[in-house]
Design a protein around this motif. Sequence first.
Motif, PDB file in Angstrom:
ATOM      1  N   LYS A 192       2.617 -25.681  29.033  1.00 59.32           N
ATOM      2  CA  LYS A 192       2.044 -25.207  30.289  1.00 59.32           C
ATOM      3  C   LYS A 192       0.544 -24.957  30.186  1.00 59.32           C
ATOM      4  N   TYR A 193       0.110 -24.369  29.060  1.00 59.00           N
ATOM      5  CA  TYR A 193      -1.293 -23.980  28.912  1.00 59.00           C
ATOM      6  C   TYR A 193      -1.971 -24.804  27.813  1.00 59.00           C
ATOM      7  N   ARG A 194      -3.177 -25.313  28.132  1.00 61.34           N
ATOM      8  CA  ARG A 194      -3.890 -26.122  27.143  1.00 61.34           C
ATOM      9  C   ARG A 194      -5.293 -25.599  26.846  1.00 61.34           C
ATOM     10  N   GLN A 195      -5.641 -24.451  27.403  1.00 67.05           N
ATOM     11  CA  GLN A 195      -6.968 -23.884  27.188  1.00 67.05           C
ATOM     12  C   GLN A 195      -6.869 -22.533  26.474  1.00 67.05           C
ATOM     13  N   VAL A 196      -7.852 -22.258  25.616  1.00 71.63           N
ATOM     14  CA  VAL A 196      -7.880 -20.987  24.888  1.00 71.63           C
ATOM     15  C   VAL A 196      -7.931 -19.820  25.868  1.00 71.63           C
ATOM     16  N   ALA A 197      -8.637 -20.005  26.987  1.00 71.52           N
ATOM     17  CA  ALA A 197      -8.764 -18.925  27.970  1.00 71.52           C
ATOM     18  C   ALA A 197      -7.413 -18.499  28.523  1.00 71.52           C
ATOM     19  N   ASP A 198      -6.478 -19.449  28.650  1.00 72.67           N
ATOM     20  CA  ASP A 198      -5.138 -19.110  29.145  1.00 72.67           C
ATOM     21  C   ASP A 198      -4.450 -18.124  28.206  1.00 72.67           C
ATOM     22  N   HIS A 204      -4.893 -10.367  26.599  1.00 74.23           N
ATOM     23  CA  HIS A 204      -5.854  -9.370  27.077  1.00 74.23           C
ATOM     24  C   HIS A 204      -7.063  -9.285  26.132  1.00 74.23           C
ATOM     25  N   ARG A 205      -7.504 -10.432  25.696  1.00 71.00           N
ATOM     26  CA  ARG A 205      -8.689 -10.566  24.855  1.00 71.00           C
ATOM     27  C   ARG A 205      -9.608 -11.611  25.475  1.00 71.00           C
ATOM     28  N   SER A 206     -10.847 -11.645  25.013  1.00 71.60           N
ATOM     29  CA  SER A 206     -11.761 -12.680  25.485  1.00 71.60           C
ATOM     30  C   SER A 206     -11.605 -13.921  24.618  1.00 71.60           C
ATOM     31  N   PRO A 207     -11.815 -15.105  25.175  1.00 70.27           N
ATOM     32  CA  PRO A 207     -11.758 -16.334  24.360  1.00 70.27           C
ATOM     33  C   PRO A 207     -12.722 -16.281  23.175  1.00 70.27           C
ATOM     34  N   LYS A 208     -13.881 -15.664  23.373  1.00 69.50           N
ATOM     35  CA  LYS A 208     -14.868 -15.582  22.290  1.00 69.50           C
ATOM     36  C   LYS A 208     -14.340 -14.745  21.128  1.00 69.50           C
ATOM     37  N   THR A 209     -13.675 -13.632  21.451  1.00 68.67           N
ATOM     38  CA  THR A 209     -13.106 -12.784  20.388  1.00 68.67           C
ATOM     39  C   THR A 209     -12.089 -13.556  19.562  1.00 68.67           C
ATOM     40  N   ILE A 210     -11.215 -14.282  20.233  1.00 65.51           N
ATOM     41  CA  ILE A 210     -10.196 -15.063  19.526  1.00 65.51           C
ATOM     42  C   ILE A 210     -10.850 -16.143  18.679  1.00 65.51           C
ATOM     43  N   ALA A 211     -11.819 -16.850  19.240  1.00 67.40           N
ATOM     44  CA  ALA A 211     -12.504 -17.913  18.500  1.00 67.40           C
ATOM     45  C   ALA A 211     -13.213 -17.362  17.265  1.00 67.40           C
ATOM     46  N   ASN A 212     -13.840 -16.193  17.402  1.00 66.20           N
ATOM     47  CA  ASN A 212     -14.559 -15.600  16.267  1.00 66.20           C
ATOM     48  C   ASN A 212     -13.618 -15.215  15.137  1.00 66.20           C
ATOM     49  N   ILE A 213     -12.452 -14.678  15.480  1.00 67.78           N
ATOM     50  CA  ILE A 213     -11.490 -14.284  14.446  1.00 67.78           C
ATOM     51  C   ILE A 213     -10.947 -15.509  13.721  1.00 67.78           C
ATOM     52  N   PHE A 214     -10.649 -16.576  14.452  1.00 67.71           N
ATOM     53  CA  PHE A 214     -10.187 -17.803  13.805  1.00 67.71           C
ATOM     54  C   PHE A 214     -11.279 -18.407  12.939  1.00 67.71           C
ATOM     55  N   ALA A 215     -12.536 -18.268  13.351  1.00 71.74           N
ATOM     56  CA  ALA A 215     -13.642 -18.779  12.538  1.00 71.74           C
ATOM     57  C   ALA A 215     -13.721 -18.036  11.207  1.00 71.74           C
ATOM     58  N   GLN A 217     -11.168 -16.757   9.680  1.00 72.28           N
ATOM     59  CA  GLN A 217     -10.041 -17.262   8.891  1.00 72.28           C
ATOM     60  C   GLN A 217     -10.428 -18.558   8.198  1.00 72.28           C
ATOM     61  N   GLY A 218     -11.310 -19.340   8.825  1.00 72.54           N
ATOM     62  CA  GLY A 218     -11.889 -20.500   8.165  1.00 72.54           C
ATOM     63  C   GLY A 218     -11.066 -21.757   8.201  1.00 72.54           C
ATOM     64  N   GLU A 219     -10.088 -21.834   9.099  1.00 70.54           N
ATOM     65  CA  GLU A 219      -9.288 -23.049   9.179  1.00 70.54           C
ATOM     66  C   GLU A 219      -9.453 -23.661  10.570  1.00 70.54           C
ATOM     67  N   LYS A 220      -8.378 -23.938  11.269  1.00 67.87           N
ATOM     68  CA  LYS A 220      -8.459 -24.584  12.568  1.00 67.87           C
ATOM     69  C   LYS A 220      -8.940 -23.606  13.638  1.00 67.87           C
ATOM     70  N   SER A 221      -9.608 -24.170  14.642  1.00 66.96           N
ATOM     71  CA  SER A 221     -10.011 -23.359  15.782  1.00 66.96           C
ATOM     72  C   SER A 221      -8.807 -23.148  16.690  1.00 66.96           C
ATOM     73  N   PRO A 222      -8.864 -22.166  17.596  1.00 67.10           N
ATOM     74  CA  PRO A 222      -7.752 -21.968  18.537  1.00 67.10           C
ATOM     75  C   PRO A 222      -7.452 -23.215  19.359  1.00 67.10           C
ATOM     76  N   LEU A 223      -8.485 -23.912  19.809  1.00 63.68           N
ATOM     77  CA  LEU A 223      -8.255 -25.112  20.614  1.00 63.68           C
ATOM     78  C   LEU A 223      -7.594 -26.208  19.787  1.00 63.68           C
ATOM     79  N   GLU A 224      -7.985 -26.337  18.527  1.00 64.08           N
ATOM     80  CA  GLU A 224      -7.350 -27.333  17.647  1.00 64.08           C
ATOM     81  C   GLU A 224      -5.871 -27.020  17.448  1.00 64.08           C
ATOM     82  N   ILE A 225      -5.528 -25.744  17.342  1.00 66.33           N
ATOM     83  CA  ILE A 225      -4.125 -25.352  17.178  1.00 66.33           C
ATOM     84  C   ILE A 225      -3.318 -25.741  18.418  1.00 66.33           C
TER      85      ILE A 225
END
Length: 285
Positions: A192-198, A204-215, A217-225
Amino acid sequence: MHKTFEIATVDGSFHLADGNDFEQTLTKTANHLKFFWNYGGVPLKLRVDQQEVTLESNHLLSCTYLQKIDVLHEHPHPEVLLLAFNRGFYCIHTHDSEVSCNGFLFFGSNYTPVVKLDDAENGRLRTLISVLQEEFDTRDQNQEEMLRLLLKRFIIRVSRLARKQLLNRKLPEKELELIRQFNVLVEEHFKKYRQVADYADLMHRSPKTIANIFALQGEKSPLEIIHDRIALEAKRLLLYTDKPSKEIGWDLGFEDPSQFNRFFKRQTDLPPREFRERFSTHVFK
């Protein structure tokens, strides 16, 4: 050795097998979550979907019922243990707070998580398996609950090891938990959802916060997952069903077949039809 416990009312089952019963039990548990533990000295070669995995001595692999698993060896594996359970016996999603393995050991961004056992942990898990074997043979009113408790203990021990070995331990536990929760939501909603913002909205987090935490971790980005999960499902449907590619695209939330074709080619370097033609013979041997 093959031991099984079944709950007829909810179609639940829990299996423990090794030796000559290992591969036969594997064919019976296609809809189960699984642990493969190579406790012997000979490597075990598996094909999980299209990926070949070599399970070395004292290595443990977890797989889901979505994955197509083939044993590549032709000889028996007397020192490989298979532990398999389905949702009717124990639902890791419903009981996520008990074992915290959903989105990590199962349905995580690493689809073939392998954990290494040191001598101490090897001994602990061997003892636990011995108790499990005894409990499979104990027929009384407490058997079901005892088996479930022992399974939970096994899952928790493996989850702890995996967190140490597979995740960036410099991250606080709160941020590791966010990564796990993101993986769980992707598994639930990728059609159903294909965007990190979804997913950020759901968490209840910002897309930037999620992206920063995955960065960190040093592996795949949220969008790549997200994209990897959609592509993985597309591959499975192309290889293991006879659905036309446009129908597969619709199943995965693509309104336009050409949109699905472009997405799939970006992910795999092949259009869906060519992917199916090239790999279906290899899979259906």
